[in-house]
Design a protein around this motif. Structure first.
Motif, mmCIF file in Angstrom:
data_model
loop_
_atom_site.group_PDB
_atom_site.id
_atom_site.type_symbol
_atom_site.label_atom_id
_atom_site.label_comp_id
_atom_site.label_asym_id
_atom_site.label_seq_id
_atom_site.Cartn_x
_atom_site.Cartn_y
_atom_site.Cartn_z
ATOM 1 N N CYS A 214 0.853 -1.179 0.000
ATOM 2 C CA CYS A 214 0.000 0.000 0.000
ATOM 3 C C CYS A 214 0.892 1.233 0.000
ATOM 4 N N CYS B 28 0.121 3.920 3.195
ATOM 5 C CA CYS B 28 0.562 3.750 4.585
ATOM 6 C C CYS B 28 1.763 2.826 4.722
ATOM 7 N N TRP C 295 1.762 -0.481 4.212
ATOM 8 C CA TRP C 295 1.402 -1.859 4.525
ATOM 9 C C TRP C 295 1.986 -2.806 3.482
ATOM 10 N N CYS D 58 -6.560 -1.833 1.525
ATOM 11 C CA CYS D 58 -5.483 -1.990 2.497
ATOM 12 C C CYS D 58 -6.064 -2.282 3.878
ATOM 13 N N CYS E 35 -5.231 0.941 6.257
ATOM 14 C CA CYS E 35 -5.732 2.308 6.074
ATOM 15 C C CYS E 35 -6.934 2.384 5.157
ATOM 16 N N ASN F 180 -7.101 2.168 1.992
ATOM 17 C CA ASN F 180 -6.791 2.576 0.630
ATOM 18 C C ASN F 180 -7.119 1.442 -0.350
HETATM 19 ZN ZN ZN Z 1 -2.561 1.343 3.623
#
Ligand code: ZN
Ligand code: ADP
Ligand code: ZN
Length: 715
Positions: free
Chosen positions: A397, A400, A402, A437, A440, A442
C-alpha cells in the motif's frame, strides 16, 4: 535347558535418543546380525534390525527387564555387513540415532507386513536377470577414453570371476550434451556383463523431472533388470523394488537420494548424475548427503563410484585436483558436445543484456523481445527462467506502507493472481487478497516485483501480435510448482513442450534441469542478479550451475545448435560469473570461486556444521545454543585430551536464521567450523551430550527442538 541369546537391536527411536541407540532384547532362538525381527517396544510391536549378538546379559540392567524378541521375518537374507556399516556411519556422521537411520532406510511397508504377506511377496520374485543390453551409440573418442580408464582399473578375480572395482572415485566433468548418460549406461553394461551377479546403482536428483532417463534405462536394459526407488512411488512399489534389489534379482537400481540406502549385496558401480545438485542432501531427519555417502559406500563395498556433472560441486572439483596437490578423486573430462554435421555440437552463444542501459523498470528488454519474436516466427522454441513463482512476491500500500507480511513467518505472502490469493510459501497460510489496504482502507494496493505468473501474462501482451509460421498466434506456457501440483500435470505439460505445441516456456529452475527439449534454441534468465549478492556463499555456485544447465537446454538438436543462444539480463554484465558463463568456462569459474572460499576459509577448504534450535521466542532459541556452547567450551578445555579441539574448531555465537520465523516458531543457529573434519566430528559428539544436559535444565523449557546439520548446504 533352553538357552537365551542376548541381542542388540536397532528400532525406530526418537530423533535424539542417546548415541548408539540400540536396545537389548532376549531371544529364545539364535539370530544373526542383519536379520529383521519383530520386537515389543513400549506397548507396540515394531520392526527391528539385529545389530549384534552378545555373549551375556547386558550388565547394566536386570535380566528380567529385558524383553523377548517376538519373531523373525522369514525368508529374507540378513542385511549384510556393508549395509549395516553404511547405516552406522551415517548415524554417527550426521548425528542421529542408529535406529532412526536404519529403520528409515527400509521400505515403510516392511513394518506392517505379516510373515504370510511377506512370504507371498517373496514368492512373486523372479530369478536374477541376465543383462542383455540393446545396442548403444558408437562411442565418441572422449567417451571411449573415459570408459577405458574406468575399465583399466577394474579387475576380475581369477577364480570366482567376481569383479573388484579399484581406482576412483571418479569425477566425470563433461559438458551438457557431451554424452555422459551414454557413458553411465555403457559402464553399467560392462560391469553387469563382466560379473553375472554385479549390481549397479544409478542416482539422479529427481526422477519426476527426468522421466526420459527412466525410459532410456529401461529401453536399454529391459524392465525386469531395472527397478526404481523414489518417494513418488506407492509403498507397495517401493517394497517390491527393495526386495528385488535385496535379493540381487534387480541388477540396476535407479533412484533418488534415498536409494543410497538400498540393500544391494552385489553392488559394483555407483553413478551419481548431476552430482552438484542440492537435492542429494536430505533436509530433514538425518540430513545426509547421498553423494558423499556414495563415495563412502563405494569404499565399503569395493564398488566403482562415478560422480558426474557439467558443473561439479566445488567440493568434488576440489577433491579431484591433481593428486600431487592433495586430490583424492580422479578427474575425467569430456569437453565436447556430441554432434554431427556442419556447425553442430556447439555450445550456445551467451548474450548479456546490460539492464542499466534499458529504460527503468524494464522486465523484458527490447533486444530479448525481438529475439523471442524472431525465433517464434521461425517455428523454434524458447525458454524463460525466473526463480520466483506467483504473480508478485509482495503486495504493497503506497499510502501507509502496509505490506503482505505473513503473520506467522518472517516473510511476505506472495500474490497469486489466478485465484486472487496471498499465499505464504513457508507456512502455507492462504487468504483472499483484501479489497482494500487492511491498515488504512486505501483501495489501491499494488504488487511489487514479479513472479512467473506475471511474466507469463506480460509476455502474452508484449508478443500478442507475433505469429507462428502457420499463422496462428504465439503460444506461451508456464511450468512451476503451482502449475504442476496435480498428479500427472507436469508430464502433460512437458509433453506439450516436446510436441511443439508450446512456443515459449516460462518457468522456475524446475524447467532448467535435465529435460531433453530438442527444439529449444533460446534460453533466457530474466533476472538472475539476486544470487550474486546473496548472504549464502553458495548462491553464486548454484546460479552458475543453473545457468550452465539452462544453456545446455538450448540447441540440443544438433541441426539447430549453431544458432542457439543463452540470454542473461543483468545489471552486472562484467561480473566474473557471467564472464565465465560466456566462455562456458566452468574451470575458470571454479578457480575464482575457490580462491574466494580459500581467502574466507569457507568450504570446501573448511568444514562446517550448524546447530539449530527452534523455540517460541528468539531469545529462548539463542539461549540454548549459547548455553551449550559455553558448557562445551568448559568441558573440552578442562580435559587435556580434548583441550586442543577448542583451538581447532571455531564455535560462533548464536544468530537468528535468515528465515527467522516460520509458522510462529523462532529459529536460531550456531555455526561450527574447522579445517579438520575429524576435529569437527569429535566436537559434535561432545556437543551432543552437552545438549542433552543443557536442554533438561528448567530455563530451557521453552525450546521446541534442536538439530544438527553436518555439511549444511545453506547457511
Ligand atoms: Zn494502507
Ligand atoms: P549428457 O548426459 O552429457 O547431457 P547425453 O548422454 O544425454 O548427454 O547425450 C546427448 C545426446 O547425444 C543424446 O541424445 C544421446 O543419445 C546422444 N549421444 C550420446 N552419445 C552419443 C554417441 N556416441 N554418438 C551419437 N550420439 C550420442
Ligand atoms: Zn507463513
Amino acid at each position: 535347558m533352553k538357552t537365551n541369546h542376548w541381542i542388540d537391536i536397532a528400532v525406530q527411536t526418537p530423533a535424539h535418543s542417546p548415541v548408539g541407540g540400540l536396545l537389548s532384547y532376549r531371544s529364545p532362538f539364535e539370530l544373526q546380525p542383519g536379520q529383521l525381527v519383530r520386537v515389543p517396544f513400549g506397548k507396540r510391536e515394531v520392526l527391528g534390525v539385529v545389530w549384534s549378538v552378545q555373549e551375556a546379559a547386558p550388565p547394566d540392567m536386570a535380566a528380567s527387564a529385558v524383553r523377548d524378541v517376538l519373531g523373525v521375518l522369514e525368508g529374507l537374507a540378513p542385511l549384510d555387513t556393508a549395509w549395516r556399516q553404511l547405516v552406522q556411519f551415517s548415524a554417527q556422521y550426521y548425528q542421529r540415532s542408529l535406529g532412526e537411520v536404519a529403520l528409515s532406510a527400509l521400505p515403510p511397508q516392511l513394518r506392517d507386513l505379516s510373515s504370510e504377506q511377506l512370504a507371498r511377496r517373496l514368492k512373486k520374485q523372479t530369478d536374477r536377470t541376465l543383462v542383455q543390453a540393446a545396442p548403444g551409440h558408437a562411442l565418441s573418442a572422449e567417451q571411449s577414453a573415459v570408459l577405458a580408464q574406468m575399465q583399466m582399473e577394474m579387475q576380475a578375480e581369477p577364480v570366482s570371476g567376481a569383479v573388484t572395482a579399484t581406482g576412483g572415485p571418479y569425477l566425470l566433468f563433461g559438458s551438457t550434451g557431451s554424452g555422459k548418460t551414454e557413458v553411465y549406461l555403457q559402464a553399467v553394461q560392462r560391469m553387469l556383463q563382466a560379473d553375472p551377479q554385479a549390481q549397479a546403482l544409478l542416482m539422479v536428483p529427481e526422477i519426476n523431472l527426468t522421466p526420459q532417463l527412466e525410459a532410456r534405462v529401461q529401453a536399454r536394459f529391459g524392465t525386469d533388470t531395472v527397478v526404481s526407488m523414489h518417494s513418488g512411488m506407492t509403498p507397495a512399489q517401493r517394497l517390491k523394488s527393495w526386495l528385488a534389489a535385496h535379493a540381487g534379482q534387480a541388477r540396476i537400481v535407479l533412484g533418488t537420494r534415498m536409494a543410497i540406502f538400498a540393500s544391494m549385496p552385489h553392488l559394483k558401480l555407483i553413478v551419481v548424475d548431476e552430482e552438484h545438485d542440492p537435492s542429494y542432501k536430505q533436509q530433514e531427519g538425518a540430513r545426509y548427503s547421498a553423494r558423499d555417502l556414495a563415495v563412502y559406500r563405494g569404499r565399503l563395498q569395493n564398488a566403482q563410484v562415478l560422480l558426474a556433472s557439467a558443473t561439479p560441486s566445488l567440493e568434488s572439483w576440489h577433491l579431484s585436483r591433481p593428486p600431487e596437490e592433495g586430490g583424492r578423486y580422479v578427474r575425467l573430462q569430456m569437453p565436447s558436445r556430441i554432434g554431427s554435421g556442419e556447425g553442430a555440437g556447439v555450445l550456445p552463444k551467451v548474450r548479456r543484456v546490460d539492464m542499466s542501459k534499458q529504460p527503468r523498470r524494464t522486465v523484458l528488454s527490447a533486444p530479448l523481445l525481438a529475439a523471442l519474436q524472431e525465433r517464434v516466427e521461425r517455428g523454434e522454441q524458447c525458454m524463460l527462467l525466473l526463480n520466483r513463482r506467483g504473480y508478485a512476491p509482495v503486495l504493497h500500500c503506497a499510502d501507509c506502507g502496509w505490506k503482505s507480511q505473513c503473520k506467522h513467518c518472517s516473510a511476505f505472502r506472495v500474490f497469486h493472481k489466478i485465484d486472487r490469493t496471498l499465499r505464504c510459501h513457508h507456512c502455507g497460510l492462504t487468504e483472499r487478497v483484501p479489497r482494500a489496504c487492511p491498515d488504512c482502507g486505501n483501495a489501491d494496493i499494488a504488487p511489487i516485483g514479479r513472479g512467473t505468473e506475471q511474466l507469463e501474462e506480460h509476455l502474452g501482451e508484449l508478443l500478442a501480435h507475433v505469429r507462428r509460421p502457420d499463422g496462428s498466434p504465439v503460444r506461451i506456457a508456464r511450468i512451476d510448482a503451482d502449475t504442476t501440483r496435480l498428479k500427472g500435470a507436469l508430464e502433460s505439460q512437458l509433453a506439450s513442450v516436446h510436441s511443439g505445441e508450446v512456443d515459449i516456456l516460462v518457468g522456475t529452475q524446475m524447467i532448467a534441469k535435465g529435460h531433453d527439449f530438442r527444439r529449444i534454441t533460446l534460453v533466457a534468465a530474466v533476472n538472475p542478479d539476486t544470487a550474486l549478492f546473496s548472504s549464502d556463499f553458495r548462491a553464486p555456485e548454484r546460479l552458475f550451475a543453473l545457468l550452465m544447465q539452462a544453456a545446455g537446454r538450448a540447441g540440443r538438436d544438433a541441426s539447430q545448435s549453431a544458432q542457439s543462444e543463452m540470454w542473461v539480463q543483468t545489471f552486472h554484465p562484467k561480473h566474473a560469473l557471467f564472464e565465465a558463463l560466456k566462455k562456458h568456462d566452468y574451470p575458470a569459474f571454479a578457480t575464482s570461486e575457490l580462491a574466494e572460499r580459500t581467502a574466507a576459509d569457507l568450504p570446501p577448504i573448511s568444514h562446517q556444521a550448524l546447530l539449530r534450535a527452534d523455540a517460541r521466542t528468539q531469545e529462548a532459541a539463542q539461549a540454548l545454543l549459547n548455553a551449550a556452547r559455553e558448557a562445551l567450551e568448559i568441558q573440552l578445555s578442562s580435559d587435556p585430551a580434548t583441550a586442543a579441539l577448542v583451538e581447532q574448531v571455531g564455535l560462533y555465537p548464536a544468530v537468528p536464521m535468515s528465515m527467522q520465523r516460520v509458522a510462529d516458531v523462532e529459529r536460531a543457529q550456531m555455526l561450527l567450523e574447522s579445517p579438520s573434519r575429524m576435529a569437527l566430528q569429535k566436537v559434535l559428539w561432545h556437543l551432543h551430550a552437552v545438549l542433552h544436559q543443557v536442554r533438561s535444565q528448567p530455563e530451557h523449557k521453552g525450546v521446541i527442538r534442536w538439530l544438527v546439520d553436518v555439511d549444511p548446504q545453506s547457511i
